[in-house]
Design a protein around this motif. Structure first.
Motif, PDB file in Angstrom:
ATOM      1  N   PHE A  27     126.525  67.853 -22.290  1.00  0.00           N
ATOM      2  CA  PHE A  27     126.716  67.918 -23.588  1.00  0.00           C
ATOM      3  C   PHE A  27     128.134  68.064 -23.598  1.00  0.00           C
ATOM      4  O   PHE A  27     128.905  67.709 -24.751  1.00  0.00           O
ATOM      5  CB  PHE A  27     125.800  67.806 -24.876  1.00  0.00           C
ATOM      6  CG  PHE A  27     125.740  67.427 -25.754  1.00  0.00           C
ATOM      7  CD1 PHE A  27     124.958  66.427 -26.697  1.00  0.00           C
ATOM      8  CD2 PHE A  27     127.351  67.960 -27.031  1.00  0.00           C
ATOM      9  CE1 PHE A  27     125.142  66.048 -28.009  1.00  0.00           C
ATOM     10  CE2 PHE A  27     127.117  67.085 -28.051  1.00  0.00           C
ATOM     11  CZ  PHE A  27     126.578  66.800 -28.743  1.00  0.00           C
ATOM     12  N   ALA A  28     127.958  69.449 -23.315  1.00  0.00           N
ATOM     13  CA  ALA A  28     129.236  70.275 -23.115  1.00  0.00           C
ATOM     14  C   ALA A  28     130.285  70.035 -22.216  1.00  0.00           C
ATOM     15  O   ALA A  28     131.050  70.205 -22.761  1.00  0.00           O
ATOM     16  CB  ALA A  28     129.109  71.858 -22.546  1.00  0.00           C
ATOM     17  N   VAL A  29     129.418  68.967 -20.776  1.00  0.00           N
ATOM     18  CA  VAL A  29     130.586  68.658 -20.382  1.00  0.00           C
ATOM     19  C   VAL A  29     131.315  67.510 -20.573  1.00  0.00           C
ATOM     20  O   VAL A  29     132.336  67.567 -21.548  1.00  0.00           O
ATOM     21  CB  VAL A  29     130.236  68.343 -19.144  1.00  0.00           C
ATOM     22  CG1 VAL A  29     131.271  67.701 -17.923  1.00  0.00           C
ATOM     23  CG2 VAL A  29     130.253  69.593 -18.293  1.00  0.00           C
ATOM     24  N   TYR A  30     130.691  66.557 -21.992  1.00  0.00           N
ATOM     25  CA  TYR A  30     131.104  65.457 -21.725  1.00  0.00           C
ATOM     26  C   TYR A  30     131.955  65.974 -23.532  1.00  0.00           C
ATOM     27  O   TYR A  30     133.085  65.810 -24.158  1.00  0.00           O
ATOM     28  CB  TYR A  30     130.020  64.857 -22.739  1.00  0.00           C
ATOM     29  CG  TYR A  30     129.209  63.623 -22.094  1.00  0.00           C
ATOM     30  CD1 TYR A  30     130.115  62.518 -21.704  1.00  0.00           C
ATOM     31  CD2 TYR A  30     128.405  64.059 -20.911  1.00  0.00           C
ATOM     32  CE1 TYR A  30     130.185  61.333 -20.655  1.00  0.00           C
ATOM     33  CE2 TYR A  30     127.476  62.777 -20.776  1.00  0.00           C
ATOM     34  CZ  TYR A  30     128.348  61.974 -20.298  1.00  0.00           C
ATOM     35  OH  TYR A  30     127.912  60.855 -18.984  1.00  0.00           O
ATOM     36  N   ILE A  31     131.657  66.491 -24.110  1.00  0.00           N
ATOM     37  CA  ILE A  31     131.737  67.127 -25.916  1.00  0.00           C
ATOM     38  C   ILE A  31     133.397  67.823 -25.840  1.00  0.00           C
ATOM     39  O   ILE A  31     134.653  67.603 -26.508  1.00  0.00           O
ATOM     40  CB  ILE A  31     131.422  68.572 -26.278  1.00  0.00           C
ATOM     41  CG1 ILE A  31     131.738  67.904 -28.333  1.00  0.00           C
ATOM     42  CG2 ILE A  31     131.260  69.858 -26.301  1.00  0.00           C
ATOM     43  CD1 ILE A  31     131.297  66.988 -28.822  1.00  0.00           C
ATOM     44  N   VAL A  32     133.568  68.767 -24.185  1.00  0.00           N
ATOM     45  CA  VAL A  32     135.316  69.468 -23.672  1.00  0.00           C
ATOM     46  C   VAL A  32     135.537  67.835 -23.688  1.00  0.00           C
ATOM     47  O   VAL A  32     136.970  68.583 -23.909  1.00  0.00           O
ATOM     48  CB  VAL A  32     134.898  70.146 -22.897  1.00  0.00           C
ATOM     49  CG1 VAL A  32     136.476  70.228 -21.785  1.00  0.00           C
ATOM     50  CG2 VAL A  32     134.097  71.378 -22.701  1.00  0.00           C
ATOM     51  N   THR A  33     135.602  66.751 -23.031  1.00  0.00           N
ATOM     52  CA  THR A  33     136.356  65.893 -22.274  1.00  0.00           C
ATOM     53  C   THR A  33     136.658  65.019 -23.684  1.00  0.00           C
ATOM     54  O   THR A  33     137.571  64.600 -24.145  1.00  0.00           O
ATOM     55  CB  THR A  33     136.377  64.631 -21.114  1.00  0.00           C
ATOM     56  OG1 THR A  33     134.814  64.354 -21.331  1.00  0.00           O
ATOM     57  CG2 THR A  33     135.949  65.901 -19.530  1.00  0.00           C
TER      58      THR A  33
END
Ligand SMILES: Nc1ncnc2c1ncn2[C@@H]1O[C@H](COP(=O)(O)OP(=O)(O)OP(=O)(O)O)[C@@H](O)[C@H]1O
Length: 617
Positions: free
Chosen positions: A320-326
């Motif tokens: 989720f964090a990787v997705y949200i950062v991009t």
């Protein structure tokens, strides 16, 4: 200016740019967008391919971060459970490191190959679109009535024709594929985020109204500022074009400094508008990035608490964090599109304005206009009233007939309206009252292109193209044989001058014919008229730049030229009036026939007889 002044100025500047614009010029209606879609019709197939490739690349890029979740949850921790059946199934297949690496390689090759295709198809679509719009626009502008070109400055028209298309093309090509890719990316990622953790996704959604608010505040202001900037840019082109084309006059008056001052003033206005526009965009970007940062902080805070409470797996949270950062910058870019597209939308609105101007009737195939089978050449003015402005009529009640084959000289004091009368015959302007007919057919009902093909015009200010003398003479009849070109040049007494040039008929005349003398240019115009062989001839000061001897020779050839043609001759030279069957004088807006020695006295008070011989000893 000291630092306090600079601070004060900055506050005043900020207040000024944030003021609500009175009118947001450059609005596009929905029907206008449909209008611009028309240009995509011939290339829609390649457009669909580009779109499909963009969708596939976006989808492929979206699933990449999921590999991190599989790596942590399935490969490292050996967990197989997932909130979604599809992800759980994929996790089962990719639970070994080898399978995960093979899947990543396949996905990488597929995405790279598809991206190449996407680039190719997008470029084909983009360039095809720009080509369609530019060719249609040039064709449309060429159909405008002559009066449009006489009332607008060349630099201004050029700027609107080239700058606006370029900006539209650049912005559309730069951002349109991005919009499509981002929209798809946002949709796919949003779906994955919902699957990973719905509550956390709702935290993201809660920030969307804030983005919309930022856009609502800035878009109208940016649109007005962009319109102002574009208009001022056109003024710069206008002034530059004027200085360069009038360089002889500028230099002969040693007016370089004055002109520089004028151009720098227009440039300064443009730069001022550009800075305001840039700062408005910077402000909107500041608020968007602020919104994005708040969203990221909120996600980490809520997500961190979910993991600590055991309501979310570490893999889900990292994914989720990787997705949200991009995802967050993509959302940011997505909501910035209405702002960055403003230059393109403003250009589109300005182009639409140009497209809304009506071309003259008959200027495009199928738009009307009678095309008579034969031409006698009888021109009649009946009760013609015309003025460039309603309050100042140039012609009040013009009545006369030029019979087929007759030579009618038109005289009158400078500014009386002689050139205006010619412009009315050429249909550059239309009379406000009365009618002008050719062979009893109203000029307004004739096909304007057909009409102008029946007329040879030899005017004082001939335009020559930057090509050979041969091509310039041939301009009036492109299919003429070289022998006919030479024959016309001989009749116009320019042949001997031409063969003296080292390149002869192949001599390039320079921009606007600057390598020829004014007299030579005038004879090229006469050669064109000989070659065109049209039934109606208009001579507007055809010998004004010639010496007496050359004029004398030309007069003899003009006698050949006017034979069997209806000729309207405007000249201040008494000697040319010898050619006339009748002389009309324009005085006080009225046209009347002159008698006896009156014309010669009118054009030259020292002369009386029509022969042009001076009575002075
Ligand atoms: N495009 C235009 N827009 C506005 N006014 C114009 C335009 N062209 C000419 N005029 C005005 O119309 C009047 C008639 O001009 P026109 O050029 O027909 O005179 P003319 O008799 O040909 O003069 P000349 O002998 O000096 O060439 C003048 O007062 C002129 O200032």
């Amino acid at each position: 200016m000291n630092i306090t002044d600079h601070c004060r100025r900055t506050i005043a500047f900020t207040r000024e740019i944030m003021r609500q614009p009175v009118t947001a010029r450059g609005d596009l209606r929905f029907s206008d967008l449909a209008f611009f879609l028309r240009f995509a019709r011939p290339i829609w197939r390649v457009g669909v391919l580009a779109l499909a490739a963009t969708a596939l690349v976006s989808a492929a890029k979206t699933v990449l971060p999921l590999s991190i979740k599989f790596f942590i949850d399935n490969v490292l921790l050996g967990e197989t459970s997932a909130s979604d059946a599809l992800i759980a199934g994929a996790g089962g297949i990719l639970s070994s490191l080898d399978a995960l690496i093979v899947a990543l390689l396949v996905l990488g090759f597929f995405t790279g190959g598809m991206d190449l295709l996407r680039n190719y198809w997008t470029a084909r679509f983009r360039e095809g679109y720009a080509f369609n719009i530019q060719t249609t626009l040039v064709e449309h502008v060429l159909s405008f009535p002559l009066s449009y070109f006489k009332s607008q400055q060349t630099g201004y028209i050029m700027s609107r024709l080239s700058d606006d298309v370029q900006i539209l093309q650049y912005t559309v090509s730069q951002y349109l594929p991005q919009i499509v890719a981002n929209a798809l990316y946002v949709t796919f990622t949003f779906a994955i985020l919902c699957v990973l953790n719905l509550r956390l996704t709702l935290v993201v959604v809660a920030f969307i109204p804030l983005y919309l608010l930022v856009n609502a505040v800035f878009i109208r202001r940016i649109r007005a500022a962009t319109h102002r900037e574009r208009e001022r840019q056109a003024y710069v082109s206008r002034d530059l074009q004027e200085v360069i084309s009038g360089i002889d006059t500028v230099k002969s008056h040693a007016a370089e400094d004055r002109e520089m001052h004028r151009v720098s003033g227009t440039l300064r206005n443009m730069i001022d508008a550009r800075i305001k526009n840039t700062m408005l965009s910077a402000f909107s970007e500041y608020f968007r990035i602020g919104t994005m940062s708040l969203m990221l902080i909120a996600v980490f805070w809520f997500g961190g608490n979910e993991v600590l409470a055991g309501a979310m797996s570490v893999g889900d949270f990292v994914a989720f964090a990787v997705y949200i950062v991009t995802f967050a910058p993509t959302v940011n870019t997505f909501f910035a599109f209405p702002v960055v597209m403003q230059p393109a939308l403003t250009s589109a609105a300005r182009l639409r304005e140009l497209f809304r101007i009506h071309g003259e009737a008959g200027a495009a195939p199928g738009t009307g206009g009678i095309v008579p089978a034969t031409v006698q050449g009888r021109i009649e003015f009946s009760g013609v009233r015309f003025g460039y402005t309603a309050s100042e009529p140039v012609l009040l009640d013009a009545n006369f007939v030029a019979r087929p084959g007759e030579v009618i000289a038109v005289i009158g004091r400078t500014g009386a309206g002689k050139t205006t009368l010619i412009n009315l015959i050429l249909r550059a302007f239309a009379p406000q009252e009365g009618t002008i007919t050719l062979d009893n057919c109203d000029l307004a009902s004739l096909d304007p292109r057909w009409l102008r093909r029946q007329i040879s015009l030899v005017s004082q200010d001939l335009f020559l193209f930057h090509t050979t003398i041969e091509e310039n003479i041939r301009y009036s009849r492109p299919d003429a044989a070289f022998e006919d070109v030479i024959e016309a040049a001989r009749k116009a007494r320019i042949h001997d001058d031409i063969v003296r040039f080292p390149e002869g008929y192949g001599t390039i005349v320079g921009e606007r014919g600057t390598q020829l003398s004014v007299g030579q240019r005038q004879r090229v115009a006469i050669a064109r008229a000989f070659l065109k062989d049209a039934p109606i001839l208009i001579l507007d000061e055809p010998t004004s730049a010639l010496d007496m001897q050359t004029e004398d020779q030309i007069r003899r050839t003009l006698r050949d030229l006017v034979r069997d043609r209806t000729t309207i001759l405007v000249s201040h030279r008494p000697s040319l009036l010898e050619l006339a069957d009748r002389v009309l004088m324009i005085e006080g807006g009225r046209v009347r026939e002159c008698m006896g020695a009156e014309p010669a006295r009118q054009v030259d008070p020292d002369r009386t007889p029509l022969s042009g011989q001076s009575t002075a000893p």
